[in-house]
Design an enzyme around this catalytic site. Structure first.
Site, PDB file in Angstrom:
ATOM      1  N   GLY A  86       0.778  -1.229   0.000  1.00  0.00           N
ATOM      2  CA  GLY A  86       0.000   0.000   0.000  1.00  0.00           C
ATOM      3  C   GLY A  86       0.808   1.277   0.000  1.00  0.00           C
ATOM      4  O   GLY A  86       0.245   2.364   0.090  1.00  0.00           O
ATOM      5  N   GLN A  87       2.140   1.177  -0.128  1.00  0.00           N
ATOM      6  CA  GLN A  87       2.960   2.390  -0.136  1.00  0.00           C
ATOM      7  C   GLN A  87       2.724   3.170  -1.413  1.00  0.00           C
ATOM      8  O   GLN A  87       2.835   2.635  -2.516  1.00  0.00           O
ATOM      9  CB  GLN A  87       4.442   2.027   0.007  1.00  0.00           C
ATOM     10  CG  GLN A  87       5.338   3.235   0.161  1.00  0.00           C
ATOM     11  CD  GLN A  87       6.796   2.855   0.434  1.00  0.00           C
ATOM     12  OE1 GLN A  87       7.165   1.691   0.446  1.00  0.00           O
ATOM     13  NE2 GLN A  87       7.616   3.878   0.649  1.00  0.00           N
ATOM     14  N   THR A  88       2.367   4.450  -1.267  1.00  0.00           N
ATOM     15  CA  THR A  88       2.133   5.304  -2.433  1.00  0.00           C
ATOM     16  C   THR A  88       3.131   6.453  -2.523  1.00  0.00           C
ATOM     17  O   THR A  88       3.313   7.026  -3.583  1.00  0.00           O
ATOM     18  CB  THR A  88       0.702   5.887  -2.423  1.00  0.00           C
ATOM     19  OG1 THR A  88       0.490   6.597  -1.207  1.00  0.00           O
ATOM     20  CG2 THR A  88      -0.336   4.775  -2.574  1.00  0.00           C
ATOM     21  N   VAL A  89       3.746   6.796  -1.392  1.00  0.00           N
ATOM     22  CA  VAL A  89       4.797   7.816  -1.377  1.00  0.00           C
ATOM     23  C   VAL A  89       6.097   7.082  -1.085  1.00  0.00           C
ATOM     24  O   VAL A  89       6.253   6.487  -0.018  1.00  0.00           O
ATOM     25  CB  VAL A  89       4.528   8.903  -0.309  1.00  0.00           C
ATOM     26  CG1 VAL A  89       5.670   9.903  -0.267  1.00  0.00           C
ATOM     27  CG2 VAL A  89       3.205   9.612  -0.590  1.00  0.00           C
ATOM     28  N   HIS A  93       7.983   7.143   5.776  1.00  0.00           N
ATOM     29  CA  HIS A  93       7.165   7.864   6.747  1.00  0.00           C
ATOM     30  C   HIS A  93       6.412   6.837   7.586  1.00  0.00           C
ATOM     31  O   HIS A  93       6.076   5.753   7.123  1.00  0.00           O
ATOM     32  CB  HIS A  93       6.206   8.855   6.075  1.00  0.00           C
ATOM     33  CG  HIS A  93       5.285   8.248   5.089  1.00  0.00           C
ATOM     34  ND1 HIS A  93       5.686   7.795   3.849  1.00  0.00           N
ATOM     35  CD2 HIS A  93       3.948   8.018   5.160  1.00  0.00           C
ATOM     36  CE1 HIS A  93       4.650   7.322   3.189  1.00  0.00           C
ATOM     37  NE2 HIS A  93       3.576   7.439   3.963  1.00  0.00           N
ATOM     38  N   HIS A  95       3.165   6.392  10.213  1.00  0.00           N
ATOM     39  CA  HIS A  95       1.901   6.947  10.698  1.00  0.00           C
ATOM     40  C   HIS A  95       1.747   6.655  12.185  1.00  0.00           C
ATOM     41  O   HIS A  95       1.925   5.516  12.617  1.00  0.00           O
ATOM     42  CB  HIS A  95       0.715   6.303   9.972  1.00  0.00           C
ATOM     43  CG  HIS A  95       0.673   6.572   8.510  1.00  0.00           C
ATOM     44  ND1 HIS A  95      -0.090   7.585   7.977  1.00  0.00           N
ATOM     45  CD2 HIS A  95       1.293   5.962   7.474  1.00  0.00           C
ATOM     46  CE1 HIS A  95       0.059   7.581   6.659  1.00  0.00           C
ATOM     47  NE2 HIS A  95       0.896   6.611   6.325  1.00  0.00           N
TER      48      HIS A  95
END
Length: 121
Positions: A86-89, A93, A95
Protein backbone atom coordinates in the site's frame (compact mmCIF):
# COMPACT_ATOMS: atom_id res chain seq x y z
CA UNK A 1 11.10 13.84 -6.18
CA UNK A 2 9.32 13.22 -2.89
CA UNK A 3 6.27 15.26 -1.87
CA UNK A 4 7.83 15.47 1.59
CA UNK A 5 10.90 17.40 0.42
CA UNK A 6 8.77 20.44 -0.42
CA UNK A 7 7.25 20.73 3.07
CA UNK A 8 8.26 23.95 4.77
CA UNK A 9 10.04 23.71 8.12
CA UNK A 10 7.26 25.99 9.40
CA UNK A 11 4.95 22.96 9.19
CA UNK A 12 7.17 20.78 11.41
CA UNK A 13 5.73 20.09 14.83
CA UNK A 14 9.18 18.95 15.97
CA UNK A 15 12.29 17.34 14.52
CA UNK A 16 15.53 15.52 15.23
CA UNK A 17 18.66 15.08 13.14
CA UNK A 18 16.93 12.24 11.28
CA UNK A 19 13.18 12.96 11.20
CA UNK A 20 10.53 15.63 11.23
CA UNK A 21 6.91 15.31 12.33
CA UNK A 22 3.90 16.84 10.59
CA UNK A 23 0.14 16.55 10.81
CA UNK A 24 -1.13 14.07 8.24
CA UNK A 25 -2.71 15.92 5.31
CA UNK A 26 -5.43 13.25 5.08
CA UNK A 27 -5.91 12.20 8.73
CA UNK A 28 -7.56 8.92 9.60
CA UNK A 29 -8.43 10.32 13.02
CA UNK A 30 -8.01 13.51 15.04
CA UNK A 31 -4.33 13.91 15.90
CA UNK A 32 -2.94 11.64 13.14
CA UNK A 33 0.79 12.43 12.71
CA UNK A 34 3.50 11.46 10.24
CA UNK A 35 7.14 10.91 11.12
CA UNK A 36 9.15 11.56 7.94
CA UNK A 37 12.81 10.75 7.35
CA UNK A 38 14.98 13.73 6.43
CA UNK A 39 17.08 11.44 4.28
CA UNK A 40 15.09 10.30 1.26
CA UNK A 41 14.96 6.52 1.60
CA UNK A 42 12.32 4.10 0.40
CA UNK A 43 11.05 2.49 3.56
CA UNK A 44 11.77 1.25 7.10
CA UNK A 45 14.17 -1.39 5.83
CA UNK A 46 16.28 1.32 4.17
CA UNK A 47 16.82 3.24 7.41
CA UNK A 48 20.22 2.90 9.08
CA UNK A 49 20.66 1.81 12.72
CA UNK A 50 20.82 5.38 14.06
CA UNK A 51 17.62 6.29 12.23
CA UNK A 52 15.82 3.17 13.47
CA UNK A 53 16.83 3.96 17.06
CA UNK A 54 15.71 7.58 16.70
CA UNK A 55 12.39 6.46 15.21
CA UNK A 56 11.46 4.74 18.47
CA UNK A 57 12.07 8.00 20.36
CA UNK A 58 10.03 9.93 17.80
CA UNK A 59 7.08 7.55 18.14
CA UNK A 60 7.12 8.13 21.90
CA UNK A 61 7.38 11.91 21.38
CA UNK A 62 4.40 11.80 18.99
CA UNK A 63 2.37 9.90 21.59
CA UNK A 64 3.13 12.55 24.22
CA UNK A 65 2.25 15.32 21.77
CA UNK A 66 -1.07 13.69 20.87
CA UNK A 67 -1.95 13.04 24.50
CA UNK A 68 -1.22 16.69 25.32
CA UNK A 69 -4.03 17.72 22.96
CA UNK A 70 -6.42 14.77 22.73
CA UNK A 71 -7.51 11.82 24.80
CA UNK A 72 -7.07 8.72 22.62
CA UNK A 73 -7.88 5.25 23.85
CA UNK A 74 -5.26 3.49 21.71
CA UNK A 75 -2.92 3.79 18.73
CA UNK A 76 -2.07 2.25 15.41
CA UNK A 77 1.51 2.75 14.30
CA UNK A 78 1.97 1.98 10.63
CA UNK A 79 4.59 1.85 7.91
CA UNK A 80 3.77 0.72 4.38
CA UNK A 81 6.83 -0.92 2.80
CA UNK A 82 6.40 -1.49 -0.93
CA UNK A 83 3.62 -0.98 -3.45
CA UNK A 84 2.04 -4.35 -2.60
CA UNK A 85 1.78 -3.20 1.02
CA UNK A 86 0.00 0.00 0.00
CA UNK A 87 2.96 2.39 -0.14
CA UNK A 88 2.13 5.30 -2.43
CA UNK A 89 4.80 7.82 -1.38
CA UNK A 90 8.23 6.31 -1.94
CA UNK A 91 9.88 8.17 0.94
CA UNK A 92 9.91 6.68 4.44
CA UNK A 93 7.16 7.86 6.75
CA UNK A 94 5.53 6.34 9.80
CA UNK A 95 1.90 6.95 10.70
CA UNK A 96 1.05 7.49 14.35
CA UNK A 97 -2.72 7.20 14.43
CA UNK A 98 -4.61 7.82 17.66
CA UNK A 99 -7.67 5.62 18.08
CA UNK A 100 -10.83 6.41 19.98
CA UNK A 101 -13.39 4.04 21.46
CA UNK A 102 -16.27 3.79 19.00
CA UNK A 103 -14.34 5.18 15.99
CA UNK A 104 -15.21 1.93 14.21
CA UNK A 105 -17.78 -0.69 15.03
CA UNK A 106 -15.44 -3.66 15.52
CA UNK A 107 -11.72 -2.82 15.64
CA UNK A 108 -10.72 -6.40 16.53
CA UNK A 109 -7.76 -7.49 14.42
CA UNK A 110 -6.51 -3.94 13.80
CA UNK A 111 -3.88 -3.86 11.06
CA UNK A 112 -4.67 -7.47 10.15
CA UNK A 113 -7.51 -6.01 8.06
CA UNK A 114 -5.04 -4.75 5.46
CA UNK A 115 -5.74 -8.04 3.61
CA UNK A 116 -9.44 -8.45 2.92
CA UNK A 117 -11.05 -11.17 4.99
CA UNK A 118 -7.94 -11.99 7.04
CA UNK A 119 -8.52 -9.67 10.00
CA UNK A 120 -10.71 -11.93 12.06
CA UNK A 121 -9.38 -14.97 13.84
Amino acid sequence: MSVFTSISIDNYLFETDYFFVIKDKYPVSVGHLLIVSKRVVLDFFSLNVQEKNDLILMIDKCKLHIEGKYNPDGYNIGMNCGVSAGQTVMHFHCHVIPRYSGDMQKPDGGVRHCVLGKGYY
